[in-house]
Motif scaffolding. Structure first.
Motif, PDB file in Angstrom:
ATOM      1  N   GLU A 138       7.024   1.316  75.103  1.00  0.00           N
ATOM      2  CA  GLU A 138       7.681   1.100  76.395  1.00  0.00           C
ATOM      3  C   GLU A 138       8.610  -0.111  76.343  1.00  0.00           C
ATOM      4  OE1 GLU A 138       4.543   0.735  79.185  1.00  0.00           O
ATOM      5  OE2 GLU A 138       3.881   2.820  79.020  1.00  0.00           O
ATOM      6  N   THR A 144      15.942  -1.130  74.249  1.00  0.00           N
ATOM      7  CA  THR A 144      17.048  -0.262  73.841  1.00  0.00           C
ATOM      8  C   THR A 144      18.033  -0.072  74.987  1.00  0.00           C
ATOM      9  OG1 THR A 144      15.646   0.892  72.244  1.00  0.00           O
ATOM     10  CG2 THR A 144      17.640   2.013  72.947  1.00  0.00           C
ATOM     11  N   ASN A 187      11.714   0.824  74.390  1.00  0.00           N
ATOM     12  CA  ASN A 187      12.634   1.635  75.197  1.00  0.00           C
ATOM     13  C   ASN A 187      13.406   0.764  76.188  1.00  0.00           C
ATOM     14  OD1 ASN A 187      11.807   3.975  73.909  1.00  0.00           O
ATOM     15  ND2 ASN A 187      10.226   4.440  75.427  1.00  0.00           N
TER      16      ASN A 187
END
Length: 366
Positions: free
Chosen positions: A128, A134, A131
């Protein structure tokens, strides 16, 4: 043999324990076994923690073994230095620094094993976070390229709008000269007269300008679209190059932080478990009654301290006696007339030699 090894691990005096009962030997063998297995757990925990740092099994095993030996030596030292006394408060005061050290060791040992036990949950938290990183990375990089791309798209829209305006203007001129030819507008005369010819020429000139504008703007639009493609390619390349850094965001500190985001209750009880294991030899020695080994050890220490005190007293007496004898000898020598004359003769000789030497030096200087 195994019992002897665990007695060695406990830090107890094996020679004294040999003279004690089997129960006393078993007690210290149990303490030594706790010290040994605590070191084994420290080796496993530190090896896993170091593996997350070095990504090498051999390096992690080597440094983990060194760490296990260090913990073994510390635990053995802690247990061996706690002496049973007749006062529990004194024993507790003596053990307090060692208990604090045991708590620190328990924290160091338990954290890597907690990370291994909750590895799947930690990986989910890390996924998580990766992500989120990112998306944040793409947004931050997009801030550098989006304004440029938007400006280029705006320029393309302006060029297309310029063509559309010119095309509408040309179409309007076309309607004018057609209506003139049909006699529905303008002079109202049917046919292709001078006015028609003039309006037709104006339309043809506008149409030629429109074609030229389309050609020119099309070249500009192609150039602008090429710049947009290059910016998009550069943006995608930078995102691709920075992604491995985010993918590698799973080191020791990242996993510790991820562990901190999990519920504290299970982690806390795992810590208590290792704290109990680490402090169990110390607690056992504190709560256990004074045994045969403790009595014999205290007796041996008292014999040694008495022997040392006796030697110190003897040396002090020798020094004192020797001083008194020397004092008496020199007082007796004060009355010796022969010794007085001999020392007087030697003093006179020394003074003559000094006077002669001083005279020689003065003559040389002149």
């Amino acid at each position: 043999m195994l019992q002897n090894f665990f007695i060695l691990c406990s830090g107890a005096d094996s020679e004294i324990l040999k003279t004690c009962s089997k129960g006393e030997q078993n007690k210290y063998a149990g303490i030594g076994a706790t010290v040994f297995f605590t070191a084994v757990m420290a080796f496993i925990a530190s090896s896993y923690a170091l593996y997350t740092v070095f990504d090498s099994v051999y390096a992690a095993a080597f440094f983990g073994f060194i760490w296990g030996l260090l913990i073994f030596n510390l635990d053995r030292f802690i247990v061996s230095t706690i002496k049973k006394r007749n006062s529990f408060s004194k024993e507790l005061l003596q053990a307090t620094p060692r208990i604090l050290l045991a708590i620190i060791i328990a924290v160091v040992i338990s954290k890597p094993l907690e990370m291994k036990i909750f590895e799947k949950e930690i990986n989910q938290v890390l996924l998580e976070q990766k992500n989120e990183l990112t998306l944040a990375n793409k947004e931050q990089l997009a801030l550098q390229y989006t304004p440029k791309i938007e400006q280029l798209n705006l320029d393309i829209a302006n060029l297309k709008s310029e063509i559309a305006v010119k095309e509408a203007e040309t179409n309007a001129l076309y309607d004018v000269y057609i209506n003139e030819a049909e006699g529905t507008a303008g002079t109202g005369l049917l046919g292709k007269g001078p006015v028609y010819k003039e309006k037709r020429e104006k339309h043809d000139a506008s149409l030629a300008e429109l074609q030229q504008l389309k050609t020119t703007n099309a070249e500009k639009i192609v150039g602008l679209e090429k710049q947009i493609t290059e910016l998009n390619t550069e943006y995608a390349k930078i995102v691709q190059n920075t992604q491995p850094i985010i993918d590698g965001f799973d080191g020791l500190m990242a996993r510790i932080n991820a562990l901190g985001e999990l519920p504290w209750f299970p982690s806390f009880f795992i810590f208590l478990l290792f704290l109990a294991i680490e402090t169990s030899p110390i607690i056992a020695k504190l709560l256990a009654p004074k045994g045969e080994y403790d009595v014999k050890l205290e007796e041996q220490e008292s014999i040694l301290s008495s022997w040392v005190a006796q030697k110190v007293a003897q040396r002090q007496l020798i020094v004192s006696t020797d001083g008194e004898l020397n004092q008496k000898i020199y007082e007796d020598l004060k009355g010796e007339e022969e010794l007085y004359r001999y020392k007087k003769q030697k003093a006179e000789e020394l003074l003559r030699l000094q006077a002669d030497k001083f005279h020689e030096v003065q003559v040389k200087n002149l």
